[in-house]
Design a protein around this motif. Structure first.
Motif, PDB file in Angstrom:
ATOM      1  N   UNK A 266       0.839  -1.206   0.000  1.00 42.92           N
ATOM      2  CA  UNK A 266       0.000   0.000   0.000  1.00 42.92           C
ATOM      3  C   UNK A 266       0.873   1.255   0.000  1.00 42.92           C
ATOM      4  N   UNK A 267       1.955   1.236   0.773  1.00 51.35           N
ATOM      5  CA  UNK A 267       2.891   2.360   0.787  1.00 51.35           C
ATOM      6  C   UNK A 267       3.493   2.567  -0.598  1.00 51.35           C
ATOM      7  N   UNK A 268       3.907   1.503  -1.242  1.00 51.87           N
ATOM      8  CA  UNK A 268       4.533   1.605  -2.570  1.00 51.87           C
ATOM      9  C   UNK A 268       3.548   2.199  -3.574  1.00 51.87           C
ATOM     10  N   UNK A 269       2.319   1.703  -3.579  1.00 54.03           N
ATOM     11  CA  UNK A 269       1.304   2.228  -4.501  1.00 54.03           C
ATOM     12  C   UNK A 269       1.019   3.692  -4.184  1.00 54.03           C
ATOM     13  N   UNK A 270       0.913   4.023  -2.903  1.00 53.01           N
ATOM     14  CA  UNK A 270       0.668   5.419  -2.501  1.00 53.01           C
ATOM     15  C   UNK A 270       1.799   6.333  -2.954  1.00 53.01           C
ATOM     16  N   UNK A 271       3.042   5.896  -2.750  1.00 52.50           N
ATOM     17  CA  UNK A 271       4.187   6.698  -3.186  1.00 52.50           C
ATOM     18  C   UNK A 271       4.150   6.917  -4.701  1.00 52.50           C
ATOM     19  N   UNK A 272       3.846   5.873  -5.453  1.00 48.27           N
ATOM     20  CA  UNK A 272       3.749   6.026  -6.905  1.00 48.27           C
ATOM     21  C   UNK A 272       2.708   7.081  -7.263  1.00 48.27           C
ATOM     22  N   UNK A 273       1.559   6.987  -6.629  1.00 50.07           N
ATOM     23  CA  UNK A 273       0.490   7.941  -6.939  1.00 50.07           C
ATOM     24  C   UNK A 273       0.881   9.358  -6.525  1.00 50.07           C
ATOM     25  N   UNK A 274       1.578   9.495  -5.390  1.00 53.39           N
ATOM     26  CA  UNK A 274       2.036  10.811  -4.965  1.00 53.39           C
ATOM     27  C   UNK A 274       3.068  11.393  -5.913  1.00 53.39           C
ATOM     28  N   UNK A 275       4.058  10.580  -6.297  1.00 56.90           N
ATOM     29  CA  UNK A 275       5.067  11.062  -7.241  1.00 56.90           C
ATOM     30  C   UNK A 275       4.426  11.475  -8.564  1.00 56.90           C
ATOM     31  N   UNK A 276       3.494  10.670  -9.058  1.00 52.83           N
ATOM     32  CA  UNK A 276       2.852  10.992 -10.332  1.00 52.83           C
ATOM     33  C   UNK A 276       2.064  12.295 -10.238  1.00 52.83           C
ATOM     34  N   UNK A 277       1.267  12.452  -9.194  1.00 52.81           N
ATOM     35  CA  UNK A 277       0.460  13.660  -9.042  1.00 52.81           C
ATOM     36  C   UNK A 277       1.339  14.887  -8.875  1.00 52.81           C
ATOM     37  N   UNK A 278       2.391  14.789  -8.068  1.00 53.73           N
ATOM     38  CA  UNK A 278       3.273  15.938  -7.850  1.00 53.73           C
ATOM     39  C   UNK A 278       4.052  16.282  -9.112  1.00 53.73           C
ATOM     40  N   UNK A 279       4.447  15.284  -9.891  1.00 60.29           N
ATOM     41  CA  UNK A 279       5.164  15.562 -11.141  1.00 60.29           C
ATOM     42  C   UNK A 279       4.276  16.321 -12.113  1.00 60.29           C
ATOM     43  N   UNK A 280       3.001  15.987 -12.133  1.00 63.28           N
ATOM     44  CA  UNK A 280       2.084  16.648 -13.066  1.00 63.28           C
ATOM     45  C   UNK A 280       1.664  18.031 -12.590  1.00 63.28           C
ATOM     46  N   UNK A 281       1.513  18.198 -11.268  1.00 64.08           N
ATOM     47  CA  UNK A 281       0.918  19.425 -10.730  1.00 64.08           C
ATOM     48  C   UNK A 281       1.856  20.296  -9.912  1.00 64.08           C
ATOM     49  N   UNK A 282       3.083  19.837  -9.695  1.00 63.15           N
ATOM     50  CA  UNK A 282       4.024  20.594  -8.885  1.00 63.15           C
ATOM     51  C   UNK A 282       3.983  20.206  -7.420  1.00 63.15           C
TER      52      UNK A 282
ATOM     53  N   UNK B 194      -5.223  -1.002  -2.749  1.00 63.71           N
ATOM     54  CA  UNK B 194      -4.775  -2.232  -3.393  1.00 63.71           C
ATOM     55  C   UNK B 194      -5.920  -3.017  -4.019  1.00 63.71           C
ATOM     56  N   UNK B 195      -7.122  -2.875  -3.468  1.00 67.91           N
ATOM     57  CA  UNK B 195      -8.239  -3.684  -3.953  1.00 67.91           C
ATOM     58  C   UNK B 195      -7.947  -5.162  -3.766  1.00 67.91           C
ATOM     59  N   UNK B 196      -8.527  -5.971  -4.629  1.00 77.39           N
ATOM     60  CA  UNK B 196      -8.330  -7.414  -4.537  1.00 77.39           C
ATOM     61  C   UNK B 196      -7.113  -7.894  -5.310  1.00 77.39           C
ATOM     62  N   UNK B 197      -6.467  -6.994  -6.038  1.00 75.20           N
ATOM     63  CA  UNK B 197      -5.339  -7.376  -6.889  1.00 75.20           C
ATOM     64  C   UNK B 197      -4.176  -6.412  -6.692  1.00 75.20           C
ATOM     65  N   UNK B 198      -3.373  -6.614  -5.636  1.00 75.71           N
ATOM     66  CA  UNK B 198      -2.250  -5.704  -5.376  1.00 75.71           C
ATOM     67  C   UNK B 198      -1.297  -5.546  -6.555  1.00 75.71           C
ATOM     68  N   UNK B 199      -1.061  -6.630  -7.306  1.00 74.34           N
ATOM     69  CA  UNK B 199      -0.132  -6.505  -8.434  1.00 74.34           C
ATOM     70  C   UNK B 199      -0.708  -5.590  -9.512  1.00 74.34           C
TER      71      UNK B 199
END
Length: 196
Positions: A42-58, A70-75
């Motif tokens: 969950x941390x890894x997915x959250x970090x990815x989403x944070x990096x992506x959002x910050x890269x796009x929006x500053x 993660x839902x039912x399919x973490x991968x």
């Protein structure tokens, strides 16, 4: 060297480990003291989403950095979030534009990507060790991560409980570069799961 290529490769290496996580692994402990395998994913997915959002929006709201699902399919959640990072940084001409990385401050996007690449290399080991699968990161990814890790102050003000990294741990002088990197970032290369 294109940091975007290194980061994509680091994300793919981490993805190979994520794909080996089975449902029964989700509650296994990890070398990260406060996280089970599920919590780490969950941390890894959250970090990815944070990096992506910050890269796009500053910058990105704290929910983007902490709200990964993660839902039912973490991968699948990992694959989608990792693709968002690659897409967000695809415009190479803007790698010098500033973006905010969590509470750590603002950095050029190319520097922020080195943080992300380091996380991928280290968290792949965390997961691999937790679920007992082999992990041998490519030397150039280790070298890049090591270069950044050496610059992170090893002080109580920067490391410890609640911080991104623990204080460093000693490893033998003849340890591999990767084991030295792990020790530098507060991980014991000899960690074994208490379930073993």
């Amino acid at each position: 060297m294109d940091i975007r290529d290194l980061d994509r490769r680091a994300g793919a290496v981490l993805g190979e480990v994520v794909m080996q996580v089975r449902p029964e692994h989700l509650w296994f402990p990890t070398p990260c003291p406060d996280w089970t395998v599920r919590g780490l994913l969950r941390h890894i997915v959250s970090e990815n989403e944070g990096f992506a959002a910050a890269a796009l929006n500053g910058s990105a709201p704290v929910q983007a950095w902490n709200g990964g699902r993660l839902g039912d399919h973490p991968s699948g959640a990992y694959r989608r979030s990792n693709a968002r990072v690659a897409d967000a940084f695809a415009d190479g001409g803007a790698l010098d534009r500033l973006m905010e990385v969590r509470e750590y401050g603002s950095f050029p996007r190319r520097i922020a990507l080195t943080f992300h690449q380091l996380d991928c290399v280290i968290h792949a080991w965390d997961l691999a060790r937790a679920i007992d699968v082999p992990y041998d990161p490519p030397p150039d990814l280790v070298e890049q991560a090591f270069a950044l890790a050496r610059r992170i102050p090893d002080t109580d003000a920067v490391r410890g409980p609640g911080a991104a990294f623990e204080r460093s741990v000693k490893v033998p002088g003849d340890a591999s570069d990767f084991d030295q990197l792990l020790g530098l970032l507060g991980r014991n290369p000899d960690w074994v799961s208490p379930l073993d």
